[in-house]
Design a protein around this motif. Structure first.
Motif, short mmCIF file in Angstrom:
data_model
loop_
_atom_site.label_atom_id
_atom_site.label_comp_id
_atom_site.label_asym_id
_atom_site.label_seq_id
_atom_site.Cartn_x
_atom_site.Cartn_y
_atom_site.Cartn_z
N VAL A 243 0.87 -1.16 0.00
CA VAL A 243 0.00 0.00 0.00
C VAL A 243 0.91 1.22 0.00
O VAL A 243 1.87 1.27 0.78
N ILE A 244 0.62 2.18 -0.86
CA ILE A 244 1.42 3.41 -0.92
C ILE A 244 0.49 4.59 -0.63
O ILE A 244 -0.51 4.77 -1.31
N VAL A 245 0.87 5.35 0.40
CA VAL A 245 0.13 6.55 0.75
C VAL A 245 1.05 7.73 0.45
O VAL A 245 2.18 7.78 0.94
N THR A 246 0.57 8.66 -0.33
CA THR A 246 1.36 9.81 -0.74
C THR A 246 0.89 11.05 0.03
O THR A 246 -0.30 11.33 0.09
N THR A 247 1.86 11.76 0.62
CA THR A 247 1.56 13.03 1.27
C THR A 247 2.34 14.11 0.54
O THR A 247 3.17 13.81 -0.33
N ARG A 248 2.13 15.35 0.90
CA ARG A 248 2.86 16.43 0.25
C ARG A 248 4.37 16.33 0.50
O ARG A 248 5.17 16.71 -0.34
N ALA A 249 4.75 15.82 1.66
CA ALA A 249 6.17 15.78 2.02
C ALA A 249 6.81 14.41 1.84
O ALA A 249 8.03 14.29 1.87
N GLY A 250 6.01 13.36 1.67
CA GLY A 250 6.64 12.05 1.60
C GLY A 250 5.71 10.94 1.13
O GLY A 250 4.58 11.17 0.71
N TYR A 251 6.26 9.74 1.22
CA TYR A 251 5.53 8.53 0.87
C TYR A 251 5.59 7.58 2.06
O TYR A 251 6.59 7.51 2.77
N HIS A 252 4.52 6.83 2.23
CA HIS A 252 4.49 5.76 3.22
C HIS A 252 4.22 4.49 2.43
O HIS A 252 3.20 4.38 1.75
N HIS B 218 6.95 -1.00 7.11
CA HIS B 218 6.49 0.37 6.85
C HIS B 218 7.72 1.24 6.65
O HIS B 218 8.58 1.32 7.52
N LEU B 219 7.81 1.87 5.50
CA LEU B 219 8.90 2.80 5.20
C LEU B 219 8.31 4.19 5.02
O LEU B 219 7.37 4.38 4.23
N TRP B 220 8.85 5.15 5.75
CA TRP B 220 8.50 6.55 5.57
C TRP B 220 9.62 7.16 4.75
O TRP B 220 10.77 7.19 5.18
N LEU B 221 9.28 7.64 3.57
CA LEU B 221 10.26 8.11 2.59
C LEU B 221 10.05 9.59 2.31
O LEU B 221 8.92 10.02 2.04
N ASP B 222 11.12 10.37 2.37
CA ASP B 222 11.05 11.80 2.03
C ASP B 222 10.77 11.94 0.54
O ASP B 222 11.43 11.31 -0.28
#
Length: 140
Positions: free
Chosen positions: A88-97, A113-117
């Protein structure tokens, strides 16, 4: 084959990695964490991402078709069968989960779970590497 700690350290070598965790999506507990947490609390982040993972894994809309030869005889039984969702990929303004499900011989209720800039990370590379790590991860 790396264990949880080795796997998390390897994940953090990815460009743009901010934080990572191995989480049990049935309980919401973090089995291991490294780096930063999106909300400052690894345990709360694990519980929150577990909700997302559980919703994706248990939704009939994402179930494999009955005619698919790779489906398990336990397709309707989420516990013990591999979830039909790879990640599952969740996209935010600052990063990806990225939540990558880990298949195990005893229970498939774990995900990475990877939090990616967003500015520094490479989503495609991270997804590929997480998949490789999920295949090699040893849970004891």
């Amino acid at each position: 084959m790396p264990g949880i700690d080795e796997c998390l350290l390897e994940v953090m070598r990815l460009p743009g990695a901010r934080g990572a965790a191995v989480v049990d999506w049935t309980s919401g507990l973090a089995l291991g964490t490294v780096g930063d947490s999106p909300n400052g609390d690894h345990e709360a982040a694990a519980a929150e991402t577990a909700e997302v993972a559980r919703m994706a894994a248990e939704q009939p809309a994402f179930a494999l078709p009955a005619s698919d030869p790779s489906t398990s005889s336990k397709q309707g039984d989420v516990k013990g069968a591999a979830p039909p969702v790879e990640d599952v990929i969740v996209t935010t303004r600052a990063g990806y989960h990225i939540l990558r499900f880990v298949e195990t011989s005893f229970d498939s209720s774990v995900f990475l779970h990877l939090w990616l800039d967003r500015a520094e990370g490479n989503l495609a590379l991270a997804r590929i590497r997480l998949g490789e790590m999920a295949e090699r991860l040893v849970l004891a």
